[in-house]
Write an enzyme that holds these catalytic residues in place. Structure first.
Site, mmCIF file in Angstrom:
data_model
loop_
_atom_site.group_PDB
_atom_site.id
_atom_site.type_symbol
_atom_site.label_atom_id
_atom_site.label_comp_id
_atom_site.label_asym_id
_atom_site.label_seq_id
_atom_site.Cartn_x
_atom_site.Cartn_y
_atom_site.Cartn_z
ATOM 1 C CD GLU A 222 -7.281 -0.334 1.379
ATOM 2 O OE1 GLU A 222 -7.543 0.669 2.078
ATOM 3 O OE2 GLU A 222 -6.315 -1.048 1.597
ATOM 4 C CD GLU B 177 -7.198 -6.021 3.411
ATOM 5 O OE1 GLU B 177 -7.405 -5.663 2.232
ATOM 6 O OE2 GLU B 177 -6.529 -5.349 4.226
ATOM 7 N NE ARG C 115 -7.927 11.359 5.558
ATOM 8 C CZ ARG C 115 -8.386 10.786 6.675
ATOM 9 N NH1 ARG C 115 -7.576 10.038 7.398
ATOM 10 N NH2 ARG C 115 -9.635 10.957 7.067
ATOM 11 C CG HIS D 21 -8.358 3.987 1.196
ATOM 12 N ND1 HIS D 21 -8.533 3.830 2.554
ATOM 13 C CD2 HIS D 21 -9.567 4.354 0.713
ATOM 14 C CE1 HIS D 21 -9.802 4.094 2.877
ATOM 15 N NE2 HIS D 21 -10.443 4.419 1.771
ATOM 16 C CG ASN E 287 -1.797 1.149 1.374
ATOM 17 O OD1 ASN E 287 -1.371 2.281 1.187
ATOM 18 N ND2 ASN E 287 -3.052 0.914 1.698
ATOM 19 C CB THR F 175 -9.473 1.706 7.440
ATOM 20 O OG1 THR F 175 -9.078 2.318 6.227
ATOM 21 C CG2 THR F 175 -10.802 1.020 7.266
ATOM 22 C CG HIS G 168 -5.575 -1.537 9.287
ATOM 23 N ND1 HIS G 168 -5.072 -0.899 10.375
ATOM 24 C CD2 HIS G 168 -6.161 -0.584 8.534
ATOM 25 C CE1 HIS G 168 -5.356 0.381 10.299
ATOM 26 N NE2 HIS G 168 -6.004 0.602 9.185
ATOM 27 N NE ARG H 221 -9.616 8.355 4.349
ATOM 28 C CZ ARG H 221 -9.815 7.478 5.347
ATOM 29 N NH1 ARG H 221 -8.994 6.451 5.507
ATOM 30 N NH2 ARG H 221 -10.786 7.644 6.203
ATOM 31 C CG HIS I 286 1.145 5.782 5.081
ATOM 32 N ND1 HIS I 286 0.484 6.691 5.876
ATOM 33 C CD2 HIS I 286 0.546 4.597 5.294
ATOM 34 C CE1 HIS I 286 -0.461 6.070 6.557
ATOM 35 N NE2 HIS I 286 -0.442 4.796 6.220
HETATM 36 N N1 PXP Z 1 -5.948 -2.965 4.412
HETATM 37 C C1 PXP Z 1 -6.868 -1.978 4.521
HETATM 38 C C2 PXP Z 1 -8.297 -2.300 4.219
HETATM 39 C C3 PXP Z 1 -6.498 -0.684 4.902
HETATM 40 O O1 PXP Z 1 -7.435 0.286 5.010
HETATM 41 C C4 PXP Z 1 -5.135 -0.414 5.143
HETATM 42 C C5 PXP Z 1 -4.715 0.977 5.506
HETATM 43 O O2 PXP Z 1 -4.907 1.822 4.416
HETATM 44 C C6 PXP Z 1 -4.210 -1.471 5.004
HETATM 45 C C7 PXP Z 1 -4.646 -2.732 4.667
HETATM 46 C C8 PXP Z 1 -2.760 -1.260 5.243
HETATM 47 O O3 PXP Z 1 -2.548 -0.952 6.584
HETATM 48 P P1 PXP Z 1 -1.129 -0.455 7.064
HETATM 49 O O4 PXP Z 1 -0.840 0.821 6.329
HETATM 50 O O5 PXP Z 1 -1.295 -0.268 8.525
HETATM 51 O O6 PXP Z 1 -0.143 -1.538 6.710
#
Ligand code: PXP
Length: 241
Positions: A72, A153, A51, A45, A7, A103, A193, A47, A10
């Site tokens: 996402e 998931e 953001r 993701h 992901n 999330t 997550h 949003r 960030h």
């Molecule tokens: N899965 C989902 C559904 C999420 O919302 C997120 C965070 O955007 C992640 C996985 C990844 O989480 P993390 O950034 O804490 O590894």
């Protein structure tokens, strides 16, 4: 063997920290490097409040991602329209609240059964497979199968944040038990997550997870592992002024 989807939200968070004044760091570049490192998929993701990830990122990634693009999103009409236009390899539906930092919990598939069933159908009609982000709760897993999701998931956040080992082990067994139930119901099983370089080790030998979705810990580590070189490059520039 489980797969890893990275992901890159960030990276976009860091870019947006300057309110859009900089083009860097570009999550598109980060995705390409993640693929060079062996990522089996790239997750973003989009949003409602934009953001971090922007529409432009999603559209460019659709053209540049060589592995699989996983989008996402909340199950809103706006996002369903974007997904049908972008055609990611997988949509993961998540709950979304404007005030949250990230999330915060899984979807309540049982309470929003009808709207989720309609969202899944409309994505399926466009040929897009759908995963539902759910807590490790057997009722939510059964409801996910009943709305015709292709996969779930499983939310690993509470397990990762557990304050003591007993609690963590208990929450981990909830994850593996619900993952097994999902398999019995013919659902694919992803997990994500909050997973980091320590918590992911709990899954050794379990063979229940198709793909881990991990962002924050990887981007955090990349900031530190890249720091030395980044400083050296700026120092060399300054010394040669
Ligand atoms: N899965 C989902 C559904 C999420 O919302 C997120 C965070 O955007 C992640 C996985 C990844 O989480 P993390 O950034 O804490 O590894």
């Amino acid at each position: 063997m489980s797969a890893l989807a990275v992901n890159v939200d960030h990276v976009a968070t860091l870019r947006q920290a300057r309110g859009g004044a900089t083009k860097y760091p570009d999550p598109v570049h980060a995705a390409a490097l993640a693929e060079l490192g062996g990522a089996d998929g790239i997750v973003v993701h989009l949003r409602e409040d934009r953001r971090h990830i922007q529409d432009r990122d999603v559209y460019i990634l659709r053209k540049t991602v060589l592995s699989r693009l996983i989008l996402e999103m909340a199950a809103t009409q706006e996002m369903l329209n974007i997904a049908k236009d972008v055609r990611p390899d997988l949509v993961t539906l998540v709950p979304e609240k404007r005030q949250e930092l990230t999330t915060e919990g899984g979807l309540d598939v049982r309470s929003f059964f009808q709207s989720l069933e309609e969202a899944v159908k409309s994505l399926h009609d466009a040929g897009i497979p759908v995963s539902l982000f759910v807590d490790p709760d057997s009722e939510q897993i059964r409801a996910s199968a009943n709305v015709n999701a292709d996969m779930v998931e499983i939310h690993t956040g509470a397990f990762c944040e557990a304050k003591n080992e007993d609690k963590r082990k208990r929450l981990f067994s909830d994850i593996t038990e619900t993952a097994r139930l999902a398999r019995q119901l013919d659902l694919g099983v992803n997990a994500g997550h909050g997973l980091c370089y320590n918590t992911v080790k709990y899954f050794k030998g379990t063979r229940t997870i198709d793909e881990f979705s991990i962002g924050h810990s990887i981007v955090s580590r990349a900031v530190l592992t890249g720091m030395e070189q980044a400083v050296r490059e700026m120092r060399d520039l300054i010394r040669n002024l």
